[in-house]
Every structure is written in C-alpha cells, then in structure tokens.
Design a protein around this motif. Structure first.
Motif, mmCIF file in Angstrom:
data_model
loop_
_atom_site.group_PDB
_atom_site.id
_atom_site.type_symbol
_atom_site.label_atom_id
_atom_site.label_comp_id
_atom_site.label_asym_id
_atom_site.label_seq_id
_atom_site.Cartn_x
_atom_site.Cartn_y
_atom_site.Cartn_z
ATOM 1 N N CYS A 268 145.552 82.916 58.622
ATOM 2 C CA CYS A 268 144.479 81.886 58.327
ATOM 3 C C CYS A 268 143.401 81.831 59.722
ATOM 4 O O CYS A 268 144.077 81.673 60.560
ATOM 5 N N LEU A 269 142.019 82.012 59.665
ATOM 6 C CA LEU A 269 141.165 81.862 60.551
ATOM 7 C C LEU A 269 140.763 80.418 60.753
ATOM 8 O O LEU A 269 139.876 80.071 61.571
ATOM 9 N N THR A 270 141.201 79.532 59.957
ATOM 10 C CA THR A 270 140.470 77.903 59.622
ATOM 11 C C THR A 270 139.166 77.831 59.898
ATOM 12 O O THR A 270 138.544 77.192 60.452
ATOM 13 N N CYS A 271 138.555 78.957 59.084
ATOM 14 C CA CYS A 271 137.164 78.886 58.750
ATOM 15 C C CYS A 271 136.607 78.074 57.894
ATOM 16 O O CYS A 271 135.325 77.598 57.771
ATOM 17 N N GLY A 272 137.493 77.477 56.888
ATOM 18 C CA GLY A 272 136.935 76.560 55.816
ATOM 19 C C GLY A 272 136.260 77.052 54.588
ATOM 20 O O GLY A 272 135.892 76.202 53.977
ATOM 21 N N ASN A 273 136.144 78.220 54.670
ATOM 22 C CA ASN A 273 135.301 78.752 53.545
ATOM 23 C C ASN A 273 136.168 78.426 52.259
ATOM 24 O O ASN A 273 135.435 78.190 51.150
ATOM 25 N N CYS A 274 137.619 78.294 52.255
ATOM 26 C CA CYS A 274 138.218 77.861 50.898
ATOM 27 C C CYS A 274 137.625 76.509 50.400
ATOM 28 O O CYS A 274 137.547 76.353 49.370
ATOM 29 N N PHE A 307 139.929 71.784 57.592
ATOM 30 C CA PHE A 307 140.016 72.827 58.475
ATOM 31 C C PHE A 307 139.357 72.725 59.966
ATOM 32 O O PHE A 307 139.844 73.400 60.881
ATOM 33 N N TYR A 327 146.157 74.206 57.852
ATOM 34 C CA TYR A 327 146.523 75.063 56.528
ATOM 35 C C TYR A 327 147.411 74.116 55.426
ATOM 36 O O TYR A 327 147.049 73.932 54.407
ATOM 37 N N CYS A 357 137.958 83.921 50.682
ATOM 38 C CA CYS A 357 138.696 83.662 51.667
ATOM 39 C C CYS A 357 138.519 85.098 52.508
ATOM 40 O O CYS A 357 138.784 86.188 51.876
ATOM 41 N N PRO A 358 138.029 85.238 53.790
ATOM 42 C CA PRO A 358 137.733 86.505 54.434
ATOM 43 C C PRO A 358 139.036 87.167 54.618
ATOM 44 O O PRO A 358 138.979 88.634 54.910
ATOM 45 N N VAL A 359 140.121 86.755 54.896
ATOM 46 C CA VAL A 359 141.238 87.571 55.167
ATOM 47 C C VAL A 359 142.355 87.672 53.938
ATOM 48 O O VAL A 359 143.182 87.991 53.772
ATOM 49 N N ILE A 361 143.653 85.216 51.994
ATOM 50 C CA ILE A 361 144.909 84.237 51.395
ATOM 51 C C ILE A 361 144.872 83.745 50.406
ATOM 52 O O ILE A 361 143.647 83.465 49.685
#
Ligand code: FAD
Ligand code: SF4
Ligand code: SF4
Lengths: 385, 278
Positions: A268-274, A307, A327, A357-359, A361
C-alpha cells in the motif's frame, strides 16, 4: 397506484431521451454516465445521446479500460471512477462565513446558496445502497448535515439494474445487487435483443409514477419483463469477486494483530485513492480562510482520507502514524466498525477501490487472506470459498 | 428520504459569544469565560465539550471547566495555532461556539457511592465541573476524593480552589513530578496517591482525565484494586473537526468519540486502548 400507469412499463431509447428532457425541463440538473477521457464518468447531460451507448468496460485490480460493445447497450458497464457522493456530499463546500463588525463583534452566516435539484440517471443497485448508507451517516444522528439532507431530499433517482457485472464486482456478497433495492424514484432494466433496445421501467415513489405517466410508454409485455428478470438473475451468477461468507465484523475484530496487515502494508502506498473512489467514504477536514482585510473568514469542508498521516493529528503526534494502522483502519472501518457506528456495513461491493488502487490492492483478497489466517490460527474449518 | 432524521438539530454555524474574563493559570494555560452575544446554546453538562472558534484560525474542541448560567468557562493550553489564539483573547474579543457535544460524565452512576476523581495536568479542567456538581449535592454522594497530578508546582491549575474543595468536605491530594524549593507536598505520578486515598473499591466510582498513558495506568491500577471496570469513567482525546459525528477523525475502533465519548467507561475503553494505533 393513483395515476393510470401500469405497475411496469417499457420505454424505448426515445423514451429515455424524453425522460432526461422532462427532468431537465422540470428544472433539475441531470447527471448521468457519459464517456470522457477514456472513462465512463458522471457529468451533467442534457440528452439521451450523451449516454455511453455501445460502451462497456474491462476491469481488473488497478486496471480500467473502455471497450466497445456490439449490442449498443447504454448501461452495460460497471462503476466508474466517481460516485454520486460527488454531487450529494461534494468534494469541497463552504459551510459558513464570519465577519468582524464595526463594534468588534462577529456576525456568522450559514451558507445559504441553493443547492441544485439533481436527477441522477443510471444509479446502480450498489450505489443506491451507498446513498442510503451516507443518508445514515450524514443525514441521521443527533446533528444532521442540513445541506446534505437538502440535496438528498430534492434528488430524483433513476436506478438501473445490473445485467453486466464487472470482474471486480461483489454486490451479491454484500447483499446490495444486482437487483435494485428500495430508495429509487424510477428503476430501469435494459434489454437488448431481437425484440429491440428497450428499458423495463417501474416507479418506486409517487413522484416517479408521475414522471413515468408523462412519458411515451407502453405497458410491459410478458416477454420484456421476463427477459429483464432473467438477465438480472444471470448477472448474480457472474460476480467477479466474493467476500468470505463469514461475519465480516467479527473477522475484523478478531484479526487486528494478523500478519496479513504487514503483507498488505508492504504494497500500500497510502495514497488514499480507495477512499476517494469509495461511494460511502465520507470523512472530511475543515479549513478556515480569511480575506486580505482579515475581517472576513470562511469555513470550508473538504473530503479527507484516513490514509493521510495528519488525519489523526494531535499535539502529541499522529495516533495512526504507521501505514499498517492506516490500512487497517480503512478496512476494519469499512466492513467492521461501520456496523457499530451506523448499523450497517460501509461496503457495497462496487469494486471501485480495487480498480482505482494504483497497485491493485483488492479488499476481497485481503478479507479472504485474513479469514484464512484466522482459520489457520484456529486450526479448524471456516475457510473461505 | 425516510432515513433522514426529521428532528435533527443542526450544529452549524457557531453562535457568537464574547470573552468576558480571562485569567492566566500557568505559563502556557489560561482560563477564558464566554458569554453569549444574543442567545445561549442549550445547557452543557459536566464532561461535555464545545467547538470554540477563534476568528480566522479555526475551531477546536474544549471541555467546559465551569458552567454558570449562560456563561461557559474553558481552560486552554497553548499547543498550536488555534489554542494559542484562544488562550490569548482579551475581554471583549468575539468567539464562536458550537455545542454542547459528547457524552459527559455519568455522575448518576455514583449516586449513594463515593467518588474518586483522578486528574493529570489539564485533565482537571473537565473534572472541575464534576467536582463542583458533587459538592453541590453532598447528600447524594458519599466521600469525595480528588487526586491531582501536575508536572511541576507551576503547572497546577485553579490556584486556591483545592483549598475550597477541602473546606467543602472533599479530600484533595496533590502531587508533582518535578518539585521546586517551595514544594512541601507529594512528589511522583498520580497513581502514587492511590494508597493514601483510602477508598473502598466496592462503593467507589472513579472519574479520570489526563494524558492517555496516565489514564491507562490509573484505570488498570484501580481495576486491580477491585473497582469494577464499568465504574471507571475516562475522558479520551482524539482529533475532531466537526463535533457532530460527520468528519470521521475521532474514531477509536467502534466509537466516534465526539458522539460516543469523550467520556467512555473502562470496560469499553480497555480493549480498544490495548490495540496499538487503533
Ligand atoms: C473532547 C476534547 C476536549 C478537550 N478539552 C480541552 C480543554 O479543555 N483544554 C485544552 O486546552 N485542550 C482541550 N482539548 C485538546 C485541544 O482540542 C487541542 O489541544 C487543540 O485541538 C489544539 O489545537 P491547535 O490548533 O492549538 O493545535 P494543533 O495541534 O496545531 O492543531 C489542532 C487541531 O487542528 C487540526 N490540525 C492542525 N494541524 C493539522 C494538520 N497538519 N493536519 C490536519 N489537521 C490539523 C486538528 O484538528 C487538530 O486537532 C480537548 C480535546 C478534546 C478531543
Ligand atoms: S470499499 Fe471498495 S468495494 Fe466497498 S463500497 Fe467502497 S469502493 Fe466499493
Ligand atoms: S489500498 Fe491502494 S488506493 Fe488505497 S491507499 Fe493503499 S495504495 Fe492507495
């Protein structure tokens, strides 16, 4: 039923166009799906021609792509990057203003701008439930968000049942679709076959009934109604994802110290997109701005993500400093503690958080992994399917 | 739609209040007294909090440290932009207030029983209203024990008041971490006073407020000494942006502390505080 409209009726494409024109003519801001920048977004539309006829989507974790459809369907695509909260619970909103007066006092004014009366076209069953969830969070409780409530009360909701679930959808697990639940003014089911391109329509409110009676329509024939029912039933069998069939609230409570959190936190990049994409996430922060005179202040509220490390800022430092704890907060809140706080789950199974989610998840994969870890620790049964 | 609460009370915007008095407590803490400019907010009860707005900087949660008619008193420690602004306001300055918010102390749980109040530092602020309420109705409660801890003698709040509480029948013990040359009282953490408090665990209700580590240690100690966990109440702090249950910042697991707290019983709080970074 009061007006002479049968319980369900059939609209054709012109009928749908007429519906949009009628709602706009009644002074509503009509919002619906439309193609922009390689995605099906929600935007103001003025005619049926702007609907994404002939477009579908290809979805996977961290992946979204438009693809053309040969059947020309308008609603055979699943959730896009936005949700209806963009309109009901806007990303940024002024709440009140304060002015210093000549005698040294302060005058405070609540925001009075009139929110638009919306009509939403194409609300998915999962998203209809998401709206009901936000109704409880923002419109319920001892202190209602009055601007949310005002926008919500005025909104005219045209739901569309799902006949084409995406690979990231799991509304069946969450009990939110693909058949539509309560809360709509009109519900449509799109049918495209040898009998033509048509929409089975039924009213869920007096206002919906009144609108339907003003449209060119024919009573529903057996065949259209039967096909519509079958398409929705078949969709239920084609979900791309599932949640483990266990009490998710208990699962979250019992796995707070699971190893899996380390695994997901490593990705998780903790980007907050989700949280931005999720149709139920409601958290906000406030900001105060003053003008150059220093005598006029404004209170703004904007979406916030759990996040963000400052989300739990205290003078002694953040409470949830580690990515793991953030998360864990997101997932345990979504499907666990939301029940304690607002008497329902906070997840409707729309799959947006998986897609955006950019990665890549995947909330369902994480829940299955937690369930498997718990089962292994118990050394017994209860494994997910 | 039907789920929208019909009787909900909007909590926006803030009501104009005015600072009518201000006194310095310690080097970084001041007490301000506020009076409504026009109409007052609904009455506050001990342990509840207000969102207090400093013009142009923002609002923060502050407990009421005294309730007198329509007047609200807050004791503010300067730790950042907003608290520093509020703590420096002079009489006449305008502020905005929203509230009352939160659960407040459940004093009724102590009817017929002894009260044990344990305050660490600024934690005495929300407990002062409770002490006053208990002293006003001595017939309703048994003994009142007040244990106060502070970093140093200079950090003690409400000079002269512990003496008045003693005169009104309370037992007040005070300890500091770092004494100075003039200090004749106890030294050490506040839990060190528990032995001397001499309470009967079977007929005591405890009320705690202070830094979280101090409350955790005290609650554990009290539970070990036999006070039932549901008779220990503590006031917790988390970030709050709205006070109305909508911003999400104040979550502690299943709790929204602005709504389900800030006062929470130990039977509920213990498992939550035991999880790191919940
Ligand atoms: C129920 C309750 C009762 C309280 N009672 C009292 C009391 O009686 N007296 C007292 O002195 N204190 C009290 N506090 C603590 C007080 O609210 C904080 O000390 C205060 O919020 C500090 O605000 P500040 O702007 O001065 O400091 P800061 O620490 O700079 O900021 C405080 C607030 O601003 C926001 N904020 C600031 N910076 C950021 C950032 N970078 N990102 C995101 N958000 C940010 C957060 O909401 C944060 O809580 C209480 C707290 C609670 C929850
Ligand atoms: S958590 Fe994910 S799947 Fe569930 S409602 Fe939010 S975005 Fe949709
Ligand atoms: S789960 Fe994905 S979208 Fe959500 S914060 Fe982590 S990286 Fe971003």
């Amino acid at each position: 039923m009061t007006v002479g409209t049968p319980a369900s009726t059939v609209l054709d494409k012109d009928g749908l166009d007429a519906l949009i024109a009628l709602l706009a003519g009644d002074g509503r801001t009509v919002i619906g799906p439309t193609v922009r920048d390689q995605a099906i977004v929600l935007a103001e539309i003025t005619s049926g021609a702007e609907l994404p006829y002939g477009w579908g989507v290809e979805l996977e974790a961290g992946h979204y792509r438009l693809r053309s459809r040969t059947d020309g369907a308008a609603f055979a695509h699943s959730a896009g990057p936005q949700s209806w909260k963009t309109y009901l619970h806007p990303q940024r909103e002024r709440q009140w203003t304060a002015d210093l007066t000549a005698d040294g006092d302060m005058e405070v004014r609540e925001e009075t701008s009139q929110p638009p009366a919306y009509a939403f076209i194409g609300v998915r069953p999962c998203d209809l439930r998401a709206i009901a969830i936000q109704d409880r969070v923002l419109g319920g409780g001892p202190h209602a968000d009055t601007r949310y409530a005002a926008r919500r009360r005025q909104a005219f909701v045209v739901a569309v049942e799902c006949t084409e679930p995406g690979a990231t959808c799991f509304c069946v697990s969450m009990g939110t679709g693909p058949a539509v639940g309560p809360g709509y003014d009109l519900a449509l089911t799109e049918v495209v076959d040898g009998g033509g391109h048509r929409f089975l329509a039924r009213a869920g409110s007096a206002e919906g009934e009144e609108v339907l009676s003003r449209l060119p329509h024919v009573p529903a024939d057996e065949e259209t109604a039967g096909t519509a029912r079958r398409l929705v039933e078949e969709a239920a069998g084609r979900m791309g994802r599932t949640m483990p069939e266990v009490d998710l609230r208990a699962l979250m409570q019992e796995t707070l110290d699971a190893d899996r959190w380390n695994d997901v936190t490593a990705r998780c990049l903790t980007c907050g997109n989700c949280t931005m994409a999720c149709p139920t996430c409601f958290c906000t922060s406030v900001e105060d701005v003053t003008d150059l005179t220093g005598e006029h202040a404004e209170r703004w509220r904007r979406w916030e993500s759990c996040f963000d490390v400052d989300f739990t800022h205290l003078s002694a430092g953040p409470v949830r400093a580690s990515p793991l704890s953030r998360y864990r907060q997101w997932l345990t809140h979504k499907v666990g503690t939301w029940h304690d706080q607002f008497d329902s789950t906070g997840c409707v199974g729309c799959g947006r958080c998986i897609v955006w989610c950019p990665v890549g998840i995947d909330i369902t994969e994480e829940a299955h992994a937690l369930n498997a870890e718990r089962a292994a620790a118990r050394g017994a049964g209860e494994v997910s399917r | 739609m039907t789920v929208l609460a019909p009787d909900a009370r909007p909590a926006l915007p803030p009501s104009p209040y005015r600072v009518v008095d201000r006194g310095r407590e310690t080097s970084d803490t001041a007490t301000i007294v506020l009076e409504p400019v026009r109409s007052a907010l609904p009455p506050f009860s001990p342990g509840q909090f207000a969102m207090v707005f400093g013009f142009g900087v923002g609002d923060i949660p502050l407990s009421v440290s005294r309730i007198e008619g329509d007047r609200l008193t807050h004791t503010v420690r300067s730790v950042g932009a907003i608290s520093t602004r509020l703590a420096s306001l002079e009489p006449g300055a305008p502020v905005g207030v929203r509230g009352p918010f939160g659960t407040g102390w459940d004093l009724s749980a102590a009817a017929g029983l002894d009260l044990l109040i344990v305050a660490g530092g600024l934690g005495l602020a929300p407990l002062r209203t409770l002490i006053t309420a208990a002293l006003r109705a001595p017939e309703r409660y048994g003994r009142l024990n007040v244990l106060v801890g502070a970093r140093s003698p200079g950090d003690l709040l409400y000079a002269g008041q512990p003496e008045r509480w003693r005169n009104a029948g309370a037992r007040v013990l005070v300890t500091v971490d770092r004494p100075d040359d003039t200090w004749r009282g106890d030294v050490g953490v506040v839990t060190g006073l528990l032995n001397r408090a001499g309470f009967d665990p079977d007929r005591t209700v405890a009320f705690l407020c202070g830094p979280e580590v101090m409350m955790r240690a005290t609650a554990r100690d009290l539970a070990r000494r036999g006070i039932a966990p549901d008779r220990i109440q503590l006031s917790l702090e988390r970030t709050m942006h709205c006070g109305t249950g909508h911003c999400g910042h104040c979550q502690l697991g299943p709790l929204l502390l602005c709504r389900d707290g800030p006062v929470v019983r130990w039977d509920r709080a213990e498992p939550l505080l035991a999880v790191r970074e919940l």
